[in-house]
Scaffold this motif. Structure first.
Motif, PDB file in Angstrom:
ATOM      1  N   VAL A  34      28.533  26.150   6.065  1.00 45.48           N
ATOM      2  CA  VAL A  34      28.025  25.118   6.965  1.00 45.48           C
ATOM      3  C   VAL A  34      29.022  23.971   6.929  1.00 45.48           C
ATOM      4  N   SER A  35      29.145  23.263   8.037  1.00 49.97           N
ATOM      5  CA  SER A  35      30.190  22.245   8.054  1.00 49.97           C
ATOM      6  C   SER A  35      29.929  21.176   9.094  1.00 49.97           C
ATOM      7  N   THR A  36      30.577  20.042   8.880  1.00 50.11           N
ATOM      8  CA  THR A  36      30.792  19.026   9.899  1.00 50.11           C
ATOM      9  C   THR A  36      32.303  18.826   9.936  1.00 50.11           C
ATOM     10  N   ASN A  37      32.793  17.936  10.765  1.00 51.08           N
ATOM     11  CA  ASN A  37      34.229  17.699  10.812  1.00 51.08           C
ATOM     12  C   ASN A  37      34.719  16.796   9.687  1.00 51.08           C
ATOM     13  N   LEU A  38      33.850  16.558   8.683  1.00 52.06           N
ATOM     14  CA  LEU A  38      34.255  15.806   7.502  1.00 52.06           C
ATOM     15  C   LEU A  38      34.070  16.586   6.201  1.00 52.06           C
ATOM     16  N   PHE A  39      33.363  17.703   6.236  1.00 54.83           N
ATOM     17  CA  PHE A  39      33.228  18.523   5.032  1.00 54.83           C
ATOM     18  C   PHE A  39      32.805  19.940   5.400  1.00 54.83           C
TER      19      PHE A  39
ATOM     20  N   HIS B  12       1.342   4.641   5.455  1.00 60.63           N
ATOM     21  CA  HIS B  12       2.231   3.730   4.729  1.00 60.63           C
ATOM     22  C   HIS B  12       3.398   4.443   4.026  1.00 60.63           C
ATOM     23  N   CYS B  13       3.640   5.705   4.313  1.00 61.20           N
ATOM     24  CA  CYS B  13       4.684   6.439   3.589  1.00 61.20           C
ATOM     25  C   CYS B  13       6.084   6.053   4.067  1.00 61.20           C
ATOM     26  N   VAL B  14       7.073   6.495   3.308  1.00 60.47           N
ATOM     27  CA  VAL B  14       8.478   6.334   3.656  1.00 60.47           C
ATOM     28  C   VAL B  14       9.062   7.720   3.916  1.00 60.47           C
ATOM     29  N   LEU B  15       9.784   7.861   5.012  1.00 60.36           N
ATOM     30  CA  LEU B  15      10.462   9.105   5.334  1.00 60.36           C
ATOM     31  C   LEU B  15      11.959   8.836   5.350  1.00 60.36           C
ATOM     32  N   VAL B  16      12.709   9.508   4.475  1.00 60.29           N
ATOM     33  CA  VAL B  16      14.157   9.374   4.424  1.00 60.29           C
ATOM     34  C   VAL B  16      14.790  10.603   5.071  1.00 60.29           C
ATOM     35  N   VAL B  17      15.647  10.363   6.052  1.00 62.18           N
ATOM     36  CA  VAL B  17      16.333  11.438   6.762  1.00 62.18           C
ATOM     37  C   VAL B  17      17.838  11.204   6.642  1.00 62.18           C
ATOM     38  N   ILE B  18      18.555  12.205   6.129  1.00 56.95           N
ATOM     39  CA  ILE B  18      20.014  12.141   6.079  1.00 56.95           C
ATOM     40  C   ILE B  18      20.522  13.011   7.214  1.00 56.95           C
ATOM     41  N   ASN B  19      21.150  12.387   8.198  1.00 56.62           N
ATOM     42  CA  ASN B  19      21.430  13.090   9.455  1.00 56.62           C
ATOM     43  C   ASN B  19      22.850  12.808   9.943  1.00 56.62           C
TER      44      ASN B  19
ATOM     45  N   GLN C 189       0.819  -1.219   0.000  1.00 56.67           N
ATOM     46  CA  GLN C 189       0.000   0.000   0.000  1.00 56.67           C
ATOM     47  C   GLN C 189       0.852   1.267   0.000  1.00 56.67           C
ATOM     48  N   SER C 190       2.147   1.112   0.147  1.00 53.01           N
ATOM     49  CA  SER C 190       3.030   2.277   0.220  1.00 53.01           C
ATOM     50  C   SER C 190       3.379   2.779  -1.177  1.00 53.01           C
ATOM     51  N   ASN C 191       3.234   4.092  -1.404  1.00 51.70           N
ATOM     52  CA  ASN C 191       3.606   4.651  -2.705  1.00 51.70           C
ATOM     53  C   ASN C 191       4.197   6.059  -2.628  1.00 51.70           C
ATOM     54  N   LYS C 192       4.376   6.580  -1.406  1.00 49.15           N
ATOM     55  CA  LYS C 192       4.866   7.949  -1.263  1.00 49.15           C
ATOM     56  C   LYS C 192       6.122   7.967  -0.404  1.00 49.15           C
ATOM     57  N   VAL C 193       7.121   8.729  -0.879  1.00 44.15           N
ATOM     58  CA  VAL C 193       8.398   8.830  -0.180  1.00 44.15           C
ATOM     59  C   VAL C 193       8.738  10.297   0.040  1.00 44.15           C
ATOM     60  N   TYR C 194       9.029  10.658   1.282  1.00 44.58           N
ATOM     61  CA  TYR C 194       9.459  12.018   1.618  1.00 44.58           C
ATOM     62  C   TYR C 194      10.979  12.045   1.675  1.00 44.58           C
ATOM     63  N   LEU C 195      11.568  12.966   0.901  1.00 43.44           N
ATOM     64  CA  LEU C 195      13.022  13.055   0.778  1.00 43.44           C
ATOM     65  C   LEU C 195      13.483  14.497   0.947  1.00 43.44           C
ATOM     66  N   PRO C 196      14.708  14.714   1.466  1.00 41.99           N
ATOM     67  CA  PRO C 196      15.230  16.073   1.508  1.00 41.99           C
ATOM     68  C   PRO C 196      15.476  16.585   0.090  1.00 41.99           C
ATOM     69  N   ALA C 197      15.110  17.841  -0.167  1.00 45.11           N
ATOM     70  CA  ALA C 197      15.304  18.408  -1.504  1.00 45.11           C
ATOM     71  C   ALA C 197      16.778  18.438  -1.878  1.00 45.11           C
ATOM     72  N   LYS C 198      17.634  18.676  -0.882  1.00 42.96           N
ATOM     73  CA  LYS C 198      19.074  18.619  -1.084  1.00 42.96           C
ATOM     74  C   LYS C 198      19.610  17.476  -0.238  1.00 42.96           C
ATOM     75  N   GLY C 199      20.449  16.643  -0.839  1.00 38.93           N
ATOM     76  CA  GLY C 199      20.979  15.515  -0.091  1.00 38.93           C
ATOM     77  C   GLY C 199      21.538  14.472  -1.035  1.00 38.93           C
TER      78      GLY C 199
ATOM     79  N   GLY D  94      24.695  20.024   5.863  1.00 37.76           N
ATOM     80  CA  GLY D  94      25.118  20.001   7.254  1.00 37.76           C
ATOM     81  C   GLY D  94      23.985  20.040   8.255  1.00 37.76           C
ATOM     82  N   LYS D  95      22.733  20.070   7.782  1.00 35.41           N
ATOM     83  CA  LYS D  95      21.581  20.127   8.677  1.00 35.41           C
ATOM     84  C   LYS D  95      21.549  18.898   9.588  1.00 35.41           C
ATOM     85  N   LEU D  96      21.388  19.161  10.896  1.00 34.20           N
ATOM     86  CA  LEU D  96      21.367  18.082  11.886  1.00 34.20           C
ATOM     87  C   LEU D  96      20.073  18.118  12.671  1.00 34.20           C
TER      88      LEU D  96
END
Length: 347
Positions: free
Chosen positions: A282-287, A132-139, A91-101, A145-147
């Protein structure tokens, strides 16, 4: 169609006619200091890779989790997930994604026919998430660099479970975040609605050995293991990773070194380019990601630096540049290239 990423040095060398060994590659978020490679016992090279219980224990301790699957990096999980999730929840057909990532997430879900919904600086409102959606979080997010805090993510974890959805948390750069905001310790064996991806190569500076980890329930571990098949991670990689994950002293020194290098490199970029060119850092200790006062500058500066053998990552939107962290020995060359490029920008 394959997506463009950093680290494609051979292609850049051909394009700009600069020999590979003459480049300063800052196009990835891989630590410039790597865990020292130990002598690998011969049998790891001679035998097919076996399940490594000691590596599993070391990884569970390092990531503070109950269950873990050793993988050959996150990419195989990202690619396989949409079809495996469809088998689990038709039943799942929708995915929420960060516009940048990291665009491989979007590519995988879109290729599998899911409807993509983008969110920007903040996660979508919990009341807006559909059943039934999917939420993708890059953290933290790469390259913005958004945390999001551990508390925020755990709140969404609860909501996603209630609506029978799936939350995918990509924590590829989490190792350098202090205090730790990972949710690995909040994923239990009965939670079929959360997957956490962790990268080994970035923090330990050993991306070439291709190893990563999936933290989730037994169900998803079995599903991915069956789908991916045997011998996913070679024996020498498993041996090296086990030692690195256990080496707490080296890990703490690595965090301190990366932090100091990031502060120094960020100051260098600000000093050389100045506020007349840089709009935001914006930064982390890797970029370190730079945005500019004029949108065209990112593309122009990327081109100028490449001609000088400095390879940085032009973001997908072509509005920002992401600089990987480098060592002090490379600072003079970076400064010289930036000064030359700045002169060209002003012409």
């Amino acid at each position: 169609m394959a997506l463009l990423h950093g680290g494609q040095l051979q292609q850049m060398a051909t394009r700009y006619q600069v020999p590979v060994d003459e480049w300063l590659d800052l196009s990835t978020g891989i630590a410039p200091l790597s865990y020292p490679i130990p002598a690998v016992p011969l049998h790891y090279w001679q035998q097919l890779p076996q399940l490594a219980p000691h590596l599993n224990l070391a990884a569970r301790d390092y990531y503070q989790c109950q269950n873990i699957l050793v993988t050959n990096g996150s990419q195989s999980i990202i690619k396989a997930l949409p079809n495996l999730w469809r088998q689990y929840n038709q039943q799942s057909n929708k995915v929420y994604l960060p516009a940048k990532g990291y665009k491989e997430h979007e590519h995988a879900w879109a290729s599998a026919g899911y409807n993509i919904c983008y969110y920007h600086d903040e996660l979508p409102a919990k009341t807006d998430l559909s059943e039934h959606c999917v939420l993708v979080v890059i953290n933290p997010n790469n390259p913005t660099g958004k945390l999001f805090t551990q508390t925020e993510i755990c709140q969404y974890q609860k909501t996603i479970k209630e609506i029978n959805g799936l939350m995918v948390v990509d924590e590829a750069f989490m190792d350098v975040i202090e205090p730790d905001q990972s949710i690995t310790s909040f994923v239990n064996n009965t939670d079929h609605h959360t997957l956490v991806l962790r990268s080994f190569g970035k923090f330990f500076g050993l991306a070439g050995i291709r190893i990563g980890f999936l933290i989730t329930s037994d169900y998803w571990q079995r599903a991915f293991s069956e789908h991916l098949g045997p011998w996913q991670v070679n024996g020498p990689a498993q041996y090296i990773a086990e030692l690195a994950l256990k080496d707490k002293i080296w890990q703490q020194q690595q965090r301190e070194n990366l932090h100091q290098l990031r502060l120094q490199q960020e100051a260098l970029l600000r000093d050389v380019l100045g506020s007349e060119i840089i709009a935001e850092v914006v930064s982390t200790n890797l970029f370190i990601t730079l945005s500019f006062n004029q949108l065209v500058i990112a593309k122009l500066l990327h081109e100028l630096l490449c001609k000088l053998g400095i390879y940085v990552r032009l973001t997908d939107e072509q509005t920002s540049l992401r600089f990987g962290i480098t060592t002090k020995a490379n600072f003079p060359r970076l400064v010289d290239a930036l000064l030359q490029a700045k002169i060209q920008l002003k012409k």
